[in-house]
Design an enzyme around this catalytic site. Sequence first.
Site, PDB file in Angstrom:
ATOM      1  N   ASP A 143     -11.775   1.811  11.218  1.00  0.00           N
ATOM      2  CA  ASP A 143     -12.412   1.904   9.900  1.00  0.00           C
ATOM      3  C   ASP A 143     -12.852   0.517   9.417  1.00  0.00           C
ATOM      4  OD1 ASP A 143     -13.411   3.308   7.739  1.00  0.00           O
ATOM      5  OD2 ASP A 143     -11.542   3.150   6.595  1.00  0.00           O
ATOM      6  N   LYS A 184       0.866  -1.182   0.000  1.00  0.00           N
ATOM      7  CA  LYS A 184       0.000   0.000   0.000  1.00  0.00           C
ATOM      8  C   LYS A 184       0.899   1.227   0.000  1.00  0.00           C
ATOM      9  CE  LYS A 184      -4.191   2.022   1.560  1.00  0.00           C
ATOM     10  NZ  LYS A 184      -5.549   1.667   1.947  1.00  0.00           N
TER      11      LYS A 184
END
Length: 416
Positions: A130, A36
Amino acid sequence: MARNIGSRYTAHQILGRGSAGTVWLGEGPDGPVAIKLLREDLASDQELVGRFVQERTALLGLDHPHVVAVRDLVVDGNDLALVMELVRGTDLRTRLDRERRLAPEAAVAVVADVADGLAAAHAAGVVHRDVKPENILLDMEGPIGPGGSHPALLTDFGVAKLIDTPRRTKATKIIGTPDYLAPEIVEGLPPRAAVDIYALATVLYELLAGFTPFGGGHPGAVLRRHVTETVVPLPGIPDELWQLLVQCLAKAPASRLRASELAARLREQLPQLAGIPSLEVDEPDSGATEEERSYGDADVPQASAGEQPRRRGAVSLVPGAAPDSNRDTHTSMRVPAPDELAGGARGTARAPRAAGQRRPGSARHKAEAVRKRRITLGVTAVLLVAVLGVGGWLATSSDGAEPDPAGTTRSVSPVP
């Protein structure tokens, strides 16, 4: 096009994009990895880089079968990247997009896996912040579980916390995804482990129903519902499972179960869920009122004329970032004032409709309404013309003619 990430990794192919960065299929010393790579403007933020390094030990220490392991954190020039275990499969959002909802047994099995992963993270002092279908990966190479489910792994630990720096989000801002935000986050309290339980319970509701309990309309309206509305029952699921959902969606954080308790309770219910088909309910009307549309951050992007409306909550994680993927579901919004949250009495969220029942806000309903209005206006216009015609004839008769004894009409000239 391949690119080097630090001295140990090579990124070969883009797997997905988001507002915080891009996920690549890469190669490292021990084989394939997912990388990422955060956006360059984030990598140039020295405060964020410092926080990134501080989180290294906690993130590398998360080792659990239902957590996507972070193998390394790379800080190299303009590159800021998380190197993660590569999961060969898909994310839960993709499966929901394809199937809309899961059978209760499969839904509970997936959520139980994620709860196990959260239990390990919370024990290590890490709050995800999240939890949502986009961040739950399904390992298609793993063993098949109850209801035909694949092993579920939670990913993107630490990303929300990294982005949530004082320079990027003031005390009056919220970082998160509207549909899954716990009420205490909306009210401006610091995130604790209980926010993950609330978000995971919201995911379970969505897996069962095909929609989230408080979603729909402007993100600001969604935030308000989290605080002021209570969830409505879903027909067709065992009462014990429903009570578990209600407890984990409690407004008070202390009333929710811990992750380990939630995982155990869910697995206990799996035998009685076997064979129960997917629920047949439709999403309630999600149209926002004028008050709801005015509530929230003016910076939240709205669909322009002729543009397909974005999926609810689909606004950028990083303020000012242009969304570049249907996976962009974070938002930065102002914390509502107390009088706004108390603007309406606590109530019950809009009830789901029986399958096939027409929704007031649906396209077909709107088309029928327009057709009925046109018919009404047409009839009104005809009647109005008729009335005006009769009125004009009467006026002409009274002003310039009078009937004679034979019943005909003759002109009457004014007397000079």
